[in-house]
Design a protein around this motif. Structure first.
Motif, PDB file in Angstrom:
ATOM      1  N   PHE A  12       9.960  -2.088 -16.967  1.00  0.00           N
ATOM      2  CA  PHE A  12      10.485  -3.216 -17.745  1.00  0.00           C
ATOM      3  C   PHE A  12      10.628  -2.890 -19.230  1.00  0.00           C
ATOM      4  O   PHE A  12      10.487  -3.763 -20.089  1.00  0.00           O
ATOM      5  N   SER A  42      13.303  -2.115 -21.028  1.00  0.00           N
ATOM      6  CA  SER A  42      14.424  -2.809 -21.675  1.00  0.00           C
ATOM      7  C   SER A  42      14.138  -4.300 -21.822  1.00  0.00           C
ATOM      8  O   SER A  42      14.409  -4.900 -22.874  1.00  0.00           O
ATOM      9  N   GLN A  43      13.566  -4.913 -20.770  1.00  0.00           N
ATOM     10  CA  GLN A  43      13.312  -6.347 -20.818  1.00  0.00           C
ATOM     11  C   GLN A  43      12.312  -6.714 -21.908  1.00  0.00           C
ATOM     12  O   GLN A  43      12.478  -7.705 -22.627  1.00  0.00           O
ATOM     13  N   TYR A  89      14.008  -6.684 -25.207  1.00  0.00           N
ATOM     14  CA  TYR A  89      14.706  -7.928 -25.513  1.00  0.00           C
ATOM     15  C   TYR A  89      13.721  -8.995 -25.983  1.00  0.00           C
ATOM     16  O   TYR A  89      13.997  -9.764 -26.920  1.00  0.00           O
TER      17      TYR A  89
END
Length: 384
Positions: free
Chosen positions: A38, A40-41, A44
């Motif tokens: 995770f 990239s998540q 964000y």
């Protein structure tokens, strides 16, 4: 919830997400992974938290900006309305809440945009598409490549592979004509220098893949020596440059000669010890049928005088060139194959490169694991 409590929560989440993004990024790059846990998540989320923190401190940031860039003192700015105790930041009805929402949406969009910019797209191929194409897209250079050079992709392995406990066979000296000499009759240290007099244009235009060989022909050992030297032998002793171009002069390739009919050599599997220009006998015996089986029953593999197996030790290139290493190793195998084509053609021999083979049986035949080192190419050479 008090405003100050929300400030502390946001700051804590920012710190935690920053550490998580950093650690997962290091793990992904070190292990050569495309994505990890995770990453990239959470990136964000970090961007959204950063914007939320900016919203919470907007009055102070605005006052600082006015003082710093407009020459106004924070004391001359209109005083900000103090938040009433016990009031939530999310209290509706405030006209500036819309602006905050737009900033959050913009932050998320920016994070997605950076991810698309730095990460090669995978949406061009449907699920289950060619893995080779996926690797090709994944290994494209990106802006993150500069950061990846700071990470550890493993140690540089030894430059040469040796088998210290096996018999060795001295090869005749290869051609030693000076690169600056135009006199092809000049004295050399090679007993076979006079056999290579065909000009380059003729060799290139006559080069063909030939699969029919004279099974009564015996290849002179001097010709085998010349083939190995011109394929990837050392041609500049001072810097150990070789006959084949290599990314970073790292030379990841090895050559194993499966000998069927060569003067002065018993049939068997030999490794070319490049640093000494010797052959190392790994196994003696008739390996024509195992080679044919690994080569998808192509009979000419056993009819040639010798079949060269070109392998690659990937870590020799990977420690420096990271995810692009496999591209470079395969390119170099092609360079070496063309060198063998031209050398064999100049010697009046037939030659054919083969890429159709079963990897596991061929790797087992030359006793490599298929991961750290793997067979990449077969090249047959025989009399016509």
């Amino acid at each position: 919830m008090q405003r100050r409590d929300l400030d502390y929560i946001v700051i804590t989440l920012l710190v935690v997400s920053s550490i998580y993004v950093f650690l997962t990024g290091v793990i992904a790059d070190t292990m050569g992974l495309h994505h990890f846990g995770f990453h990239s998540q959470v990136g964000y989320l970090w961007m959204s938290l950063a914007v939320l923190h900016l919203m919470q401190t907007w009055v102070r940031v605005k006052a600082f900006a006015q003082h710093r860039f407009r020459g106004r003192s924070p004391a001359t700015s209109p005083p900000a309305a103090a938040a009433e105790p016990g009031k939530s930041l999310a209290e509706p009805g405030k006209p500036f809440r819309r602006r905050y929402l737009l900033l959050v949406v913009l932050a998320i969009a920016t994070g997605i945009g950076f991810d698309r910019l730095l990460t090669p797209s995978e949406t061009a191929e449907p699920t289950g598409a060619d893995l080779g194409m996926r690797y090709h897209r994944w290994s494209e250079p990106g802006y993150g490549e500069a950061l990846s050079t700071l990470l550890n992709w493993g140690q540089q392995p030894p430059r040469y592979k040796t088998y210290p406990d096996v018999p060795t066979i001295e090869l005749p000296s290869p051609t030693a004509i000076s690169a600056n000499s135009t006199n092809t009759t000049a004295e050399t240290t090679s007993p076979i220098a006079s056999t290579l007099t065909t000009d380059l244009i003729t060799v290139v235009t006559q080069r063909r893949s030939r699969r029919t060989y004279n099974t009564r022909h015996v290849l002179p050992l001097a010709h085998l020596s010349q083939l190995l030297h011109l394929a990837h032998g050392i041609t500049a002793e001072a810097r150990e440059f070789r006959a084949v171009p290599s990314s970073g002069a790292l030379y990841p390739l090895e050559i194993y000669s499966i000998v069927h009919r060569v003067e002065g050599l018993e049939p068997g599997i030999y490794h070319h010890a490049i640093q000494d220009h010797q052959l190392e006998l790994l196994q003696s015996g008739d390996f024509r049928q195992p080679l044919i089986n690994a080569g998808l029953n192509q009979e000419f593999l056993g009819e040639a005088n010798v079949c060269f197996v070109v392998s690659g030790i990937f870590q020799r290139t990977r420690w420096k060139y990271h995810e692009r290493a496999y591209r470079y190793v395969l390119m170099e195998a092609g360079h070496l194959g063309q060198n063998l084509y031209l050398a064999a053609t100049a010697l009046g021999l037939g030659v054919c490169c083969v890429g159709a083979f079963l990897d596991t049986p061929l790797n087992q035949l030359i006793n490599v694991d298929g991961n750290q080192e793997a067979a990449l190419y077969l090249v047959t050479v025989g009399g016509l």
